[in-house]
Design a protein around this motif. Structure first.
Motif: not given
Length: 571
Positions: A370-392
């Motif tokens: 999250g783009l907030t002061q409390e925002g922390r990175w969290q892995e939500v999809i696992q995989g070693t050969r994933l394309t860069p993410p894209t938002w809908h």
């Protein structure tokens, strides 16, 4: 001069030319004879030139006869009687004009398929021309390449000259024929599920002497979209809707008939407004819509304009692994939370529609913060050969798992996923990039290093599926595509490099039209939104952020050093 007098004058010219000399003179080297047609003075129309076809002449040889037949094909929609005069009775009964229209370059040659024998009663000839495109029966325009040979069987006619005894089905037009009689037209439909946004469908419409361009547009809008958006979009016009009349003075008045719902006022008027205004028809004027002559709704130029650009336009970039905001003229500070902290191992950043979330690819999967002061990175999809993410635009996050050959979607709001999304056409392909357009419908998919496809997300009763694929662009072997980004709902920016250097092309996803963008420095990536194009440039002084100027010819440095991977929300 009135239309009738212009037409009569043109026919008189045709007759005079025909009487002046041999058959070759009636098909000038500059192209078929045309006449200025209706539309030049009507604010709801567009001027165009109408082909006047000439019947075959007794003095014509095979070459002139086939060229005359091709000209008659260009005029067929307005006057089918002339083309019939080129055919034997058997050929008239067998030939079918329907099917895709083949478009070739203006210059073509006609060669005998067998040794020329003037004594023979029947001969076969081949028309050879470079293939430009095909126009499908749904009016979609698809660029093509290569040679498009067409064969014609000719027989000698009684009284002299030739008739065509056999030809392939469908019309064959030159590029000049299409430029003269067709117009690239943007039609607007609604997103399939939410119906809160418009999706553009680019087609080629043939102008008609009997109606205004506005009427041609709206009558086509009442039909289904082209195959590229079939099942992906909807419409406010129920079956049975008709255009009864269109008139124009200080305002445009459109009278419809049919089972129209009062609850569809906003969406219906939006479809009409954009389909007319984006094609330079009725722009800036009030549009009054009636049903059976009674008031239905009024669309004003100042109406709410949320149907297209409703995404945050904040620009971002990455410096030493930390994500930063970017202002119009330079840096504006790091984003809050963990995403704004320097770190390694994160790449392929993507920002959500409202700018609240950011995603990135790591060596083990896709993480979100999250783009907030409390925002922390969290892995939500696992995989070693994933394309860069894209938002809908609906808030979901997408990637393609190349190792397992599956398209994945994660919903950060519910925490559900990742769920698999059907994408049968991607099976067995080396998917390397996936970018969902801001309209939430179209998807750009890169396979390998050389090819970009365009598909669409459909949402039937069986659930969402990615399909309707067609190749948008491909590079030669030895070259590679390095960056793909949606510029707007109609255009994709494709950055490619090879031995001859780099190219940056703006490609219309509806008809493949390509516009080259001049480059200043070698680029690593591009991004775009709302008319702004940003790029990561590699210079002697290191990585910089450059912006394409409004003239679309020059680039201006916006951030001097330690800056890369520019990005906008979505796209």
């Amino acid at each position: 001069m009135t239309r009738t007098r212009r037409l009569a004058a043109a026919l008189a010219i045709v007759a005079a030319v025909a009487l002046a000399g041999s058959g070759c003179t009636v098909i000038p080297v500059t192209g078929p004879l045309t006449v200025q047609e209706t539309g030049s003075g009507d604010p709801l129309s567009k001027p165009f030139q109408r082909m006047i076809a000439i019947p075959p002449r007794p003095t014509w040889g095979p070459d002139e006869t086939i060229r005359g037949l091709q000209a008659a094909m260009a005029a067929y929609a307005d006057d089918p009687s002339i083309l019939a005069k080129y055919l034997t009775p058997e050929a008239r009964a067998a030939w079918n004009p329907s099917g895709p229209v083949a478009v070739i370059e203006d210059e073509y040659e006609i060669v005998p398929s067998t040794p020329r024998d003037d004594a023979a009663q029947a001969q076969t000839f081949t028309l050879k021309g470079r293939w430009v495109a095909k126009i499908e029966e749904d009016d979609s325009y698809t660029p093509t390449a290569g040679v498009s040979p067409r064969t014609f069987q000719l027989v000698k006619a009684e009284g002299g000259g030739y008739r065509v005894s056999g030809l392939e089905d469908g019309l064959l037009l030159t590029n000049a024929d299409v430029t003269r009689a067709y117009r690239a037209t943007n039609l607007y439909y609604l997103t399939g599920k939410t119906q809160d946004r418009l999706v553009v469908d680019r087609v080629r419409l043939r102008l008609k002497p009997t109606q205004t361009y506005a009427q041609t547009i709206l009558e086509r809008l009442l039909k289904s979209p082209s195959h590229a958006l079939k099942g992906a979009v909807t419409t406010s016009f129920p079956p049975g809707t008709k255009i009864e009349s269109i008139r124009s003075d200080e305002r445009v008045v459109i009278n419809l008939s049919g089972p129209l719902s009062l609850s569809a006022e906003d969406t219906l008027s939006a479809q009409i407004r954009y389909s007319l205004n984006k094609n330079e028809i009725a722009k800036g004027r009030v549009i009054e819509i009636q049903v059976d002559g009674e008031p239905y709704t009024v669309d004003r130029p100042s109406a709410d304009d949320h149907w297209l650009d409703d995404t945050s336009d904040t620009a971002y970039y990455v410096s030493k692994g930390a994500v930063h905001y970017m202002g119009q003229d330079g840096p504006a500070g790091a984003v809050p939370g963990a995403a704004g902290e320097q770190r390694t191992g994160y790449s392929g950043f993507a920002v959500s529609r409202d700018g609240a979330l950011i995603a990135a690819r790591t060596s083990t999967g896709i993480s979100v913060a999250g783009l907030t002061q409390e925002g922390r990175w969290q892995e939500v999809i696992q995989g070693t050969r994933l394309t860069p993410p894209t938002w809908h635009r609906d808030g979901s996050l997408w990637t393609y798992d190349s190792q397992n050959g599956v398209l994945l979607r994660y919903d950060p709001i519910t925490g559900r996923g990742p769920d698999r999304v059907a994408a049968p056409k991607l099976s067995g392909l080396d998917v390397t990039k996936l970018r969902i357009a801001r309209d939430g419908v179209r998807v750009a998919v890169m396979t390998g290093e050389n090819t970009v496809h365009i598909g669409a997300l459909t949402g039937g009763s069986a659930g969402t599926m990615l399909g309707a694929f067609q190749v948008l662009t491909t590079t030669e072997v030895g070259n590679k595509i390095t960056s793909v980004a949606w510029e707007d709902d109609e255009h994709v920016l494709v950055l490619a490099e090879g031995k001859a250097g780099q190219t940056l092309n703006e490609i219309n996803v509806g008809d493949g039209e390509v516009v080259g963008v001049p480059l200043k420095d070698p680029l690593e990536s591009v991004t775009a939104l709302g008319g702004r194009v940003l790029a990561e440039a590699m210079t002697d002084q290191g990585a910089k952020i450059e912006e394409l100027d409004q003239d679309r010819q020059t680039w201006t440095v916006k951030i001097e050093s330690d800056a890369g991977s520019p990005l906008f929300p979505l796209g």
